[in-house]
Design a protein around this motif. Structure first.
Motif, PDB file in Angstrom:
ATOM      1  N   ASP A 170       0.876  -1.167   0.000  1.00  0.00           N
ATOM      2  CA  ASP A 170       0.000   0.000   0.000  1.00  0.00           C
ATOM      3  C   ASP A 170       0.917   1.222   0.000  1.00  0.00           C
ATOM      4  OD1 ASP A 170      -1.595   2.156   0.555  1.00  0.00           O
ATOM      5  OD2 ASP A 170      -2.685   1.200   2.209  1.00  0.00           O
ATOM      6  N   VAL A 171       0.969   1.934  -1.110  1.00  0.00           N
ATOM      7  CA  VAL A 171       1.945   3.022  -1.230  1.00  0.00           C
ATOM      8  C   VAL A 171       1.546   4.282  -0.451  1.00  0.00           C
ATOM      9  CG1 VAL A 171       3.041   2.244  -3.360  1.00  0.00           C
ATOM     10  CG2 VAL A 171       1.013   3.719  -3.488  1.00  0.00           C
TER      11      VAL A 171
ATOM     12  N   SER B 158       1.452   9.314  -1.644  1.00  0.00           N
ATOM     13  CA  SER B 158       2.136   8.118  -2.164  1.00  0.00           C
ATOM     14  C   SER B 158       3.359   8.504  -2.994  1.00  0.00           C
ATOM     15  CB  SER B 158       1.172   7.289  -3.016  1.00  0.00           C
ATOM     16  OG  SER B 158       0.839   7.980  -4.206  1.00  0.00           O
ATOM     17  N   MET B 159       3.282   9.632  -3.699  1.00  0.00           N
ATOM     18  CA  MET B 159       4.410  10.081  -4.535  1.00  0.00           C
ATOM     19  C   MET B 159       5.586  10.443  -3.636  1.00  0.00           C
ATOM     20  SD  MET B 159       3.128  10.301  -7.755  1.00  0.00           S
ATOM     21  CE  MET B 159       1.515   9.662  -8.194  1.00  0.00           C
ATOM     22  N   PHE B 160       5.273  11.136  -2.554  1.00  0.00           N
ATOM     23  CA  PHE B 160       6.301  11.541  -1.576  1.00  0.00           C
ATOM     24  C   PHE B 160       6.941  10.313  -0.923  1.00  0.00           C
ATOM     25  CE2 PHE B 160       5.937  12.098   3.215  1.00  0.00           C
ATOM     26  CZ  PHE B 160       7.280  12.392   3.428  1.00  0.00           C
TER      27      PHE B 160
ATOM     28  N   VAL C  10       0.234   5.006  -9.213  1.00  0.00           N
ATOM     29  CA  VAL C  10      -0.995   4.854  -8.409  1.00  0.00           C
ATOM     30  C   VAL C  10      -1.792   6.150  -8.327  1.00  0.00           C
ATOM     31  CG1 VAL C  10      -1.794   4.656  -6.012  1.00  0.00           C
ATOM     32  CG2 VAL C  10      -0.356   2.878  -6.981  1.00  0.00           C
ATOM     33  N   GLY C  11      -3.091   6.003  -8.507  1.00  0.00           N
ATOM     34  CA  GLY C  11      -3.989   7.140  -8.329  1.00  0.00           C
ATOM     35  C   GLY C  11      -5.421   6.650  -8.326  1.00  0.00           C
ATOM     36  N   ILE C  12      -6.274   7.322  -7.565  1.00  0.00           N
ATOM     37  CA  ILE C  12      -7.700   7.005  -7.581  1.00  0.00           C
ATOM     38  C   ILE C  12      -8.468   8.283  -7.883  1.00  0.00           C
ATOM     39  CG2 ILE C  12      -7.682   5.001  -6.044  1.00  0.00           C
ATOM     40  CD1 ILE C  12      -8.507   6.981  -3.766  1.00  0.00           C
TER      41      ILE C  12
END
Ligand SMILES: NC(=O)c1ccc[n+]([C@@H]2O[C@H](COP(=O)([O-])OP(=O)(O)OC[C@H]3O[C@@H](n4cnc5c(N)ncnc54)[C@H](O)[C@@H]3O)[C@@H](O)[C@H]2O)c1
Length: 255
Positions: free
Chosen positions: A69-70, A123-125, A97-99
């Motif tokens: 889980d990112v 999540s990017m960080f 990942v993106g929602i």
């Protein structure tokens, strides 16, 4: 295949697809492997990552699945550690990942806002921070973060548009910091591509999305994946801090 990523080790987050068909992350993972990279396919849902690994293996490529889980720092550290353990280093991180959240300002619940910010931006960080040391040891690397044209046009889906705009700010900030380490950081802003993520919008929306673009053709995960191949490869050795818009010209219109 032209070996554009030969010898490179890559992580793709969200490398599965939420439904039948081809999402952006799945397409990128397959193209990375076709171009010679070894790919850790990371997904919250293990079977989705395994499906991508099976496709890559069936084509003679090298990949492994990893459940993470990112939005969790420990999971991001874990995916990098697994990549280094398995293949000895890390060259490419594709933060796919993106929602989506489809509500406007007044209808957005606080929980929904927090969830979108966590999945699409935090999540990017966490993933990028976890990758820096491993990339430094290789003398550099490439990070690609998936944003959206929703960040660039007035867009009713407030949390999504805001998080995706944050991705562009993140990329600019981090590119400046990591440039001296030889790590390039770029974003891709996909337009209205037809992927499992939007399949529930239905056929009318599909047609509307296609017709809104100057090219008038439908985009797929492959179109976004090829952009990721370019930014991940040494062809983009002098490109950092940028956002590559892949949208059939949508953002060039006033529509
Ligand atoms: N389809 C479009 O029109 C469009 C347009 C612009 C941008 N995008 C962006 O493209 C990216 C997604 O593309 P896709 O087609 O691969 O989507 P997808 O939903 O098909 O696949 C994403 C995968 O990410 C996984 N995932 C979700 N949350 C996770 C988490 N916290 N940790 C690990 N994995 C997680 C899901 O299980 C899923 O398999 C997103 O960033 C999205 O915002 C899509």
């Amino acid at each position: 295949m032209s070996d554009r990523l030969k010898g490179k080790v890559a992580i793709v987050t969200g490398a599965g697809s939420r439904g039948p068909g081809l999402g952006n992350g799945k397409a990128a993972a397959i193209l990375f492997a076709r171009e010679g990279a070894r790919v850790l396919c990371v997904d919250l849902v293990p079977e989705r990552a395994e499906d991508t690994v099976t496709i890559i293996g069936g084509e003679g490529g090298e990949a492994a699945a990893f459940a993470a889980d990112v939005t969790r720092a420990a999971d991001c550290e874990g995916m990098v550690a697994e990549t280094v353990r398995r293949w000895g280093g890390l060259d490419v991180l594709h933060n796919n990942v993106g929602i989506e959240s489809r509500t406007d300002l007044v209808d957005t619940e606080e929980d929904d806002w927090d969830r979108v910010m966590a999945v699409d931006l935090k999540s990017m960080f966490l993933s990028t921070r976890a990758a820096v040391r491993a990339m430094e040891k290789r003398g550099g690397g490439a990070v690609v973060c998936v944003s959206s044209v929703a960040a660039l046009r007035g867009h009713g889906r407030t949390a999504y548009a805001t998080a995706k705009a944050g991705v562009i700010g993140f990329v600019r900030s981090v590119a400046v910091q990591l440039g001296p380490k030889g790590i390039r950081v770029n974003a891709i802003a996909p337009g209205a591509v037809w992927t499992p993520m939007v399949a529930d919008l239905g056929p009318e929306a599909r047609e509307r999305r296609r017709r809104a673009t100057p090219l008038g053709t439908e985009g797929t995960g492959w179109d976004i994946g090829w952009g990721a191949v370019y930014l991940a490869s040494d062809e983009a050795r002098w490109v950092t801090g940028q956002t590559l818009i892949i949208d059939a010209g949508l953002t060039a219109t006033t529509r």
